[in-house]
Scaffold this active site. Structure first.
Site, PDB file in Angstrom:
ATOM      1  NE  ARG A  36      -3.606   2.328   2.415  1.00  0.00           N
ATOM      2  CZ  ARG A  36      -3.189   3.138   3.307  1.00  0.00           C
ATOM      3  NH1 ARG A  36      -2.163   3.064   3.024  1.00  0.00           N
ATOM      4  NH2 ARG A  36      -3.247   4.237   3.213  1.00  0.00           N
ATOM      5  NE  ARG A 149      -7.841  11.914  -4.189  1.00  0.00           N
ATOM      6  CZ  ARG A 149      -7.580  12.010  -4.567  1.00  0.00           C
ATOM      7  NH1 ARG A 149      -6.339  11.441  -5.242  1.00  0.00           N
ATOM      8  NH2 ARG A 149      -8.237  13.472  -5.709  1.00  0.00           N
ATOM      9  CG  ASP A 150      -6.979   3.670   1.673  1.00  0.00           C
ATOM     10  OD1 ASP A 150      -7.495   2.501   0.527  1.00  0.00           O
ATOM     11  OD2 ASP A 150      -5.363   2.788   1.855  1.00  0.00           O
ATOM     12  CG  LEU A 151     -13.843   4.929   3.756  1.00  0.00           C
ATOM     13  CD1 LEU A 151     -13.892   5.981   4.780  1.00  0.00           C
ATOM     14  CD2 LEU A 151     -15.433   5.723   3.954  1.00  0.00           C
ATOM     15  CG  HIS A 155      -7.712   3.305   6.556  1.00  0.00           C
ATOM     16  ND1 HIS A 155      -7.685   3.629   5.701  1.00  0.00           N
ATOM     17  CD2 HIS A 155      -6.642   2.367   7.024  1.00  0.00           C
ATOM     18  CE1 HIS A 155      -6.538   2.208   4.870  1.00  0.00           C
ATOM     19  NE2 HIS A 155      -5.890   1.987   5.605  1.00  0.00           N
TER      20      HIS A 155
END
Length: 325
Positions: A36, A149-151, A155
């Site tokens: 990532r 943008r990275d849900l 998170h």
């Protein structure tokens, strides 16, 4: 909806489980080669939790410091400062410490949504409430001018009746080098995967919320093991085994065309709140600010618009009602 139960891991218990996932890496030093936060030079990234002092430290290590990763930490610090710790960690320090570059943030309470979902039985009502809280948190982020943008569940942190979001390293608006990177494919919108050409913004976050709700309602994501991404462009994509009262919301969130999804987290939250109140009698989309008449097709058609205006001004003109199915 109470996370402080015996079957729900708390802060001391999730040191080696939920929190390591919530901040993207484990507590140990790990070499990344295309992960990532990975890059081609195999940069080293480390996350450490200090429960005694209530802080989280992300470190880029010594001689292997990457300019790209350093930029991500700087960007995340900037986003956190703008958000002010309302639905996110507070940025306590970002800069050089010895040979390392570090980002120090406050430790958020509660447990990750992934931990919550795997350890506690939840009803459709619970999922609607979680979705509503998640929409409220996203609304705060979007009002500040960012999309996450990275849900994904790792998170999102649940603490009683509050939702927090973490890991804003890929939040937009971002530099060109960050654009389109850092998403998790399972939860990513078609535009993030390059399947369609459309700016990555609020709509992408709301698509991810749709996937998260599906996972909570069905105990998994039906397409988790599929390598074929083209099905995400199907306009008739409908997830099975979803309670009827929620199906309309899910379908709207997962539409491949961003302009036909929910246009605001506020509108989504209002629909989920109404569903909890009146169930299937809810009228979806009434409070979605983005859903308004689209007049773009009249651009450059001044003559036609003039004729319509003249016709509307003529009180003797017949009125027709036209319905399309």
């Amino acid at each position: 909806m109470n996370t402080h139960r015996k079957d729900v891991p708390q802060r001391s218990e999730i040191l080696f489980s939920g929190w390591r996932e919530a901040f993207g890496m484990g507590l140990e030093r790990s070499r990344l080669t295309g992960g990532r936060y990975g890059s081609s030079n195999g940069s080293i990234f480390q996350t450490e939790l200090d429960l005694k002092n209530g802080v989280v430290t992300k470190t880029l290590g010594g001689p292997k410091r990457s300019v790209e990763l350093e930029a991500i930490l700087k960007h995340e610090a900037s986003v956190l400062n703008r958000l002010g710790g309302v639905v996110s960690p507070n940025c306590l320090f970002c800069g050089t410490r010895g040979l390392d570059y570090v980002l120090v943030t406050s430790l958020l309470p509660g447990c990750t949504l992934k931990e919550y979902a795997s350890t506690q039985a939840h009803t459709t009502e619970d999922v609607l409430r979680l979705g509503e809280l998640l929409a409220e948190a996203l609304e705060t982020v979007h009002k500040a001018g960012f999309s996450h943008r990275d849900l994904k569940p790792e998170h999102v942190l649940v603490d009683d009746e509050r939702i927090f979001l973490c890991d804003f390293g890929m939040a937009g608006p971002a530099t060109e080098a960050m654009a389109g990177r850092g998403c998790t494919p399972l939860y990513a919108a078609p535009e993030q995967l390059g399947l369609i050409k459309y700016p990555i913004g609020v709509e992408a976050d709301l698509y991810s919320v749709g996937v998260i709700l599906v996972e909570l309602l069905t105990r998994g994501v039906p397409w988790a093991n599929s390598k074929d991404l083209s099905f995400r462009l199907r306009s008739d994509l409908w997830v099975e085994n979803i309670p009827e009262c929620v199906a309309g919301v899910i379908h709207r969130l997962l539409r491949p065309d961003p302009q036909r999804r929910y246009g605001s987290a506020k509108g989504l939250g209002a629909d989920l709140r109404e569903l909890r109140s009146v169930g299937g009698l809810a009228t979806l989309g009434r409070y979605d600010l983005r859903h308004k008449p689209n007049l773009s097709s009249f651009v450059g058609r001044d003559q036609e618009l003039s004729r319509i205006a003249d016709w509307l001004d003529d009180s003797s003109a017949p009125i027709f009602s036209i319905s399309a199915y």
